[in-house]
Scaffold this motif. Structure first.
Motif, PDB file in Angstrom:
ATOM      1  N   CYS B  32       0.833  -1.213   0.000  1.00  0.00           N
ATOM      2  CA  CYS B  32       0.000   0.000   0.000  1.00  0.00           C
ATOM      3  C   CYS B  32       0.861   1.253   0.000  1.00  0.00           C
ATOM      4  O   CYS B  32       0.623   2.177  -0.782  1.00  0.00           O
ATOM      5  N   PHE B  33       1.855   1.283   0.877  1.00  0.00           N
ATOM      6  CA  PHE B  33       2.652   2.507   1.002  1.00  0.00           C
ATOM      7  C   PHE B  33       3.469   2.765  -0.251  1.00  0.00           C
ATOM      8  O   PHE B  33       3.537   3.885  -0.758  1.00  0.00           O
ATOM      9  N   LEU B  35       2.938   1.698  -3.346  1.00  0.00           N
ATOM     10  CA  LEU B  35       2.082   2.085  -4.471  1.00  0.00           C
ATOM     11  C   LEU B  35       1.621   3.523  -4.330  1.00  0.00           C
ATOM     12  O   LEU B  35       1.653   4.298  -5.287  1.00  0.00           O
ATOM     13  N   GLU B  36       1.186   3.904  -3.129  1.00  0.00           N
ATOM     14  CA  GLU B  36       0.646   5.243  -2.966  1.00  0.00           C
ATOM     15  C   GLU B  36       1.720   6.310  -3.110  1.00  0.00           C
ATOM     16  O   GLU B  36       1.486   7.371  -3.697  1.00  0.00           O
ATOM     17  N   ILE B  37       2.910   6.001  -2.618  1.00  0.00           N
ATOM     18  CA  ILE B  37       3.992   6.994  -2.752  1.00  0.00           C
ATOM     19  C   ILE B  37       4.385   7.163  -4.216  1.00  0.00           C
ATOM     20  O   ILE B  37       4.587   8.289  -4.691  1.00  0.00           O
ATOM     21  N   LEU B  39       2.360   6.715  -6.718  1.00  0.00           N
ATOM     22  CA  LEU B  39       1.257   7.477  -7.319  1.00  0.00           C
ATOM     23  C   LEU B  39       1.399   8.965  -7.035  1.00  0.00           C
ATOM     24  O   LEU B  39       1.226   9.800  -7.921  1.00  0.00           O
ATOM     25  N   ILE B  40       1.703   9.284  -5.797  1.00  0.00           N
ATOM     26  CA  ILE B  40       1.810  10.704  -5.434  1.00  0.00           C
ATOM     27  C   ILE B  40       2.934  11.380  -6.210  1.00  0.00           C
ATOM     28  O   ILE B  40       2.771  12.482  -6.745  1.00  0.00           O
ATOM     29  N   PHE B  43       1.793  11.779  -9.817  1.00  0.00           N
ATOM     30  CA  PHE B  43       0.816  12.873  -9.913  1.00  0.00           C
ATOM     31  C   PHE B  43       1.503  14.225  -9.804  1.00  0.00           C
ATOM     32  O   PHE B  43       1.140  15.169 -10.500  1.00  0.00           O
ATOM     33  N   GLY B  44       2.483  14.288  -8.905  1.00  0.00           N
ATOM     34  CA  GLY B  44       3.194  15.554  -8.723  1.00  0.00           C
ATOM     35  C   GLY B  44       3.937  15.992  -9.973  1.00  0.00           C
ATOM     36  O   GLY B  44       4.023  17.182 -10.282  1.00  0.00           O
ATOM     37  N   VAL B  47       0.560  15.451 -13.499  1.00  0.00           N
ATOM     38  CA  VAL B  47      -0.868  15.753 -13.577  1.00  0.00           C
ATOM     39  C   VAL B  47      -1.150  17.233 -13.321  1.00  0.00           C
ATOM     40  O   VAL B  47      -0.555  17.842 -12.424  1.00  0.00           O
ATOM     41  N   PHE B 112      -7.189   2.293  -5.265  1.00  0.00           N
ATOM     42  CA  PHE B 112      -5.904   2.274  -5.966  1.00  0.00           C
ATOM     43  C   PHE B 112      -6.095   2.418  -7.473  1.00  0.00           C
ATOM     44  O   PHE B 112      -5.425   3.229  -8.129  1.00  0.00           O
ATOM     45  N   GLN B 115      -6.716   5.847  -9.162  1.00  0.00           N
ATOM     46  CA  GLN B 115      -5.558   6.736  -9.253  1.00  0.00           C
ATOM     47  C   GLN B 115      -4.623   6.298 -10.380  1.00  0.00           C
ATOM     48  O   GLN B 115      -4.157   7.107 -11.182  1.00  0.00           O
ATOM     49  N   THR B 118      -6.081   7.010 -13.775  1.00  0.00           N
ATOM     50  CA  THR B 118      -5.940   8.416 -14.176  1.00  0.00           C
ATOM     51  C   THR B 118      -4.620   8.625 -14.920  1.00  0.00           C
ATOM     52  O   THR B 118      -4.564   9.304 -15.952  1.00  0.00           O
TER      53      THR B 118
END
Lengths: 484, 484, 484
Positions: B32-33, B35-37, B39-40, B43-44, B47, B112, B115, B118
């Motif tokens: 989880c961590f 993947l989310e990091i 993604l962030i 995105f930064g 996007v 998940f 995101q 996107t």
């Protein structure tokens, strides 16, 4: 403990029931297929896109996309749709062993009724060159008509086969369209949220049907005609959705602009006031000050019914709250005092108490609508009078006369509903439709494949505890194994 | 009674299971961590707001506020959102001991996937100066892609760990975006409601994954792979929401105006017809004429899948109803006759029967779309032809050729789905992802803190009744106390 | 097994409880009726339709229908409405024996609070010739204020009578309106999604109330302060609806056009990121890597709370995801480590953990909002600066100063919430409001008619198994029969 024993004992019927209703195996499929094929043929010959759904017609005219009626009404339509399928469907899951049928038959007859209503309402609301034109407004109207059928379903809940329900829906939709045509098109009645056309009609039609289908021995299924803890929580899902989206229901087909806005707001405040009076009356009338789930699940919605007619008018939030308050009071009183009388004296077995939720509040709504209409004036409505009361604005009738028309419409609706319910009730009595016997009403397992594990646990338990007191353990335990 | 005994006996595993899956305690958090990091960070760097969500850009141009796409699509977006999280989530709660995982893993992998989608869809749909521009339409597309992943989740339900599901989602979203790019951008296929891109792709991808993950000894968990009374009612919440909001799903990204309006209406009638044929077929094929909840929960939705491609076209309500009717029929037949064959002969263990709800109806929808496209003409569509078939309107392709493109797209989709599912299936087979053993599939308690009171009651009961017949009461009762 | 035994044993109180709370039988009805009558009178004297709901005023001006605020805000309003009644209501049904009260009291106090909030907010937001003007925006604001009350309800859940809750709602709505007035009208704070006004205020007010109402002997009801399998599934309905519709919540009253669009999208990505960090943290901190339903049900929503202030600003999806990610982390840590400390050291018994879901994420949201405001510039916002920061755009304050105002607003909110909660807590301590005794908290049956069948089964079971080990079967079984 007697009730509990009875409740558990009846569960033993479960395995034997499996055998008795073979007839359904041919009836329901045949009914579904014939009805749907007829619908498809009629749609093929009669139904066309209207000018807002037809690619050619829409592009032939000069519009902006946001002027399409879709954007004015589709969010409201979806809210109404949720009320019809989740709201009505789950409201009726309060019965402990009738959850599949409540949601499932609600789903079936609603899916049928909305198609049939498209045809019937399209036929009466005016053909265009022999064709029915459809769009989002006709979809909302079809859902409204379906709502009326589902109200009647509430009155006969647990005592009718799905084939009976489909037949009832077919006739009721037709009569609904006739009544609606007389009111809206001939008399010029205003009833945007359907206090009369939907609620009064559906309730009294259903009450008359259940009167004709009176079962003197329904007591034999009485132990199943009650809720359990989780079934009441499922029912609250239905209640809350109906409550939340009622502003969309009443405003779904009112005129664009201020009318939709005002109708939604009046309904919002009526429902809020109704909720407080419902809680107050429930605690006041119930056993030692406790709240009764039946009241909360139903009476709190009466405020929406009671502003169905007047909601689009300049009723003011103040007026809406008074109406909602009264609706909650009479609805709880109906559940507490009138329903037992109806059942004992008039032989009306009203499973969901639709008389209290839709019948009396519907009549109240009609009266409020008549009074509010009679008081209408250009002084109050300004240029908006032509949206709310086109006949008054055009000078065809006076406001007082409009009020009279509204009151007369209530009488017409009651007449058609009661007479129609009488006739349809006798049709449904025909033995070919496979009504369940008195001993197994309010029971899913005659229509649905039901996993029996929980019932079995109960049975086992009961027998066993019984046995241990009577010292006949071995035989009874064996009997249980045999019947499974 | 053998099944019941089995069912109760297995509950005794509960305490021992607690010990076996320590591995999850590090795997899931790390996945989880990370993947989310990632993604962030992406995105930064990649996007940006599009011109309708960016304060500066929107105000730089001359618009009225109501022209913002938000007002055309946001209500539909929220309906789609409900379908993804409530619809899919609760539809899968039918399993008696897998409700937490059904709703909870659905929630996790959807959060998940939307995101990741996107990014993937933004990358393929065209970058703007190296940046992905996002707004309500990209949010709907991300939810659509997520829907495809959840369809595949239905095929492997109960047999995969959350880490496996996240890995599957990551690959499937990527392949979904590739396939969607080939269809919509390269071939010029029309598929607004995703009969091909969403349903066919998701279903056949998931079926191939579950084929690769075939478990010969899944019978050991068979007693848990069934529903109980209340779990079926929870599943009906999912079903009804999917059914109600499917018109919004199919119309969410069609052109503004008549297109959204028409698509919603076609879907509405297709679903209604599908419901009647589903009830008819269920009663016709099931044991002694009873209705089967599995059919109602699933097949009644096939009508929405089957007009996913043609819904925006001038299919007419008549055509929609025929398609819906057929979809219901083939879906129930699939559940009744095809699924057992797939499992026995092809070793495809399809927990939710996604082949019947999404696979076959998706293929039907693709074919219906190809035929409807081939029949398109300016005569029927008028100025609206450029909205529905821009390539035909511009003269780039003939209608017949468009039909051929649609048919070819189905083949492409099936190819990518099956090949992708094959590869991803083998990746998921890697032992590091912590798949549950065959004996404890369809069981919440290996992934969730579950209060055991009800299970304990069952166990107690079973042992005790068993004991009383075998006269070993004391020992066994002691054993129970020890294991708790 | 000790816990189980305790759990079952307490169920025997059920019959005796019936007798103890007669007092409610007069209190609740009187409170409901008096409050509603006061509301109706005040609405009659103070409330009017605004220019978009009044027939005359709307038609006096020249508009297109689609310019009516109804079409910009009503879909968002209905989403907020669902969050208030279904979201909050079902989120709190996780308690095994408090489902009726969770949904039912939520319904009651929300219906009261939205009426009272209309008056209080209308009074403070500016009267028009001595009258309060209402429309869809005031309805959304009333629902927002109601949300704040329901957050406080979560802190005291299970330990208060409905009369106490109505009294709390009356005072809290008033103080909410005062705080909101100070922030929005006097200080010029921006807080569209209510990180401060709704979440921080509601949480700290409720925490202070529950501190004052501290029950040292609440352990006596501890066995009922836990969930069962199906009650957790009901709670997930609440969670998922809150999660899905939070983008509508935060964007409901932002400026038309790009503002609503951007706010919804920022919230969408914040929630998605929050969900992944919640699952990761839950598995990381919980017992042997299992997920804990309490975390999923609550912490996954913290991402919506934390972008309540900054959501309408140019936070970017990147920024939103970072905020959401952090919110999930601190919320799970709060549930795991802070809540036990609050209860043990500070004597704050926070039933739903509102400090973790609304308190800390609300403070985080306020800080993020202050920082984002301080960084605002025409360079980034262009012509949209006047929508988001009118005082900065007009040059009245600098962006830095706006950031300072935002930070000061948090302090004001905390002060009013804590002081208000302190006073209201002592008011609620008055014995006349009928708080439940420590031994029967978290129990529906003292306020609701509850069917007892399942409890009875449990009791029976427990006694019996107990007996068979102690060889006192006959006496105890008899005792059970007597008490029923």
């Amino acid at each position: 403990i007697g009730g509990l024993v009875l409740c558990l004992k009846t569960a033993t019927f479960c395995p034997t029931l499996v055998m008795t209703h073979i007839c359904v195996s041919c009836q329901l499929p045949i009914t579904c297929f014939i009805l749907e094929i007829i619908l498809i043929i009629l749609f093929g010959t009669l139904v066309q896109y209207d000018h807002e759904t037809d690619a050619k017609q829409w592009h032939n005219q000069s519009h902006e996309d946001y002027e399409n009626d879709f954007y004015f009404r589709y969010p409201s339509f979806q809210d109404v749709h949720v009320m019809i399928f989740i709201g009505f469907g789950f409201l009726m899951t309060f019965l402990q062993r009738y959850g599949f049928s409540s949601v499932g038959f609600n789903f079936l007859i609603a899916a049928f009724a909305l198609q049939w209503a498209t045809l019937m309402q399209g036929f009466f609301h005016g053909l265009h060159g022999g064709k029915i034109h459809i769009g989002v407004e006709s979809m909302i109207n079809a859902d409204f008509c379906t709502g009326s059928v589902l109200i009647s379903f509430g009155a006969v809940l647990g005592k009718t086969s799905p084939v009976q329900l489909l037949v009832m829906a077919m006739f009721e939709v037709t009569l609904f369209a006739v009544n609606e045509f007389i009111l809206l098109s001939i008399l010029g009645t205003r009833d945007a949220g359907g206090s009369m056309t939907i609620h009064t009609f559906g309730a009294y039609f259903g009450l008359m049907v259940t009167r004709v289908l009176y079962r003197p021995n329904l007591d034999k299924s009485k132990h199943r005609n009650c809720s359990v803890y989780h079934s009441d929580l499922f029912a609250m899902i239905g209640t809350i959705y109906l409550w939340m989206f009622w502003p969309s229901f009443n405003s779904a087909i009112t005129a664009h602009g201020d009318d939709q806005h005002r109708t939604a707001m009046n309904t919002y405040y009526s429902l809020a006031a109704c909720t407080l009076s419902t809680y107050g009356m429930s605690a006041l009338t119930a056993h030692d000050g406790k709240l009764d789930m039946v009241h909360i699940q139903n009476a709190a919605l009466a405020g929406g019914v009671a502003v169905g007619t007047a909601g689009e008018m300049m009723l003011t939030p103040f007026g809406s709250m008074i109406v909602g308050f009264l609706a909650g009071v009479i609805s709880v009183l109906g559940f507490k005092y009138l329903s037992p009388i109806l059942e004992d004296k008039l032989k009306i077995q009203d499973t969901c108490g639709v008389h209290n939720l839709h019948g009396m509040p519907g009549v109240l709504g009609a009266i409020v609508g008549a009074v509010t209409a009679a008081l209408a004036s250009t002084d109050v409505y300004g240029g908006g009078l032509s949206d709310v009361f086109p006949d008054v604005a055009s000078g065809d009738v006076t406001a007082t006369k409009q009020g009279g028309i509204q009151a007369a419409s209530l009488a017409v609706t009651l007449g058609i509903a009661l007479l129609g319910g009488l006739i349809v009730g006798f049709i449904l009595k025909l033995p070919i439709f496979g009504a369940p016997p008195d001993t197994i009403c309010f029971e899913d397992s005659i229509y649905w494949e039901v996993s029996c594990e929980i019932i079995i646990l109960y049975i086992l338990y009961f027998f066993q505890s019984d046995l241990q007191q009577t010292h006949h353990h071995t035989q009874l335990s064996a009997r249980w194994i045999k019947t499974t």
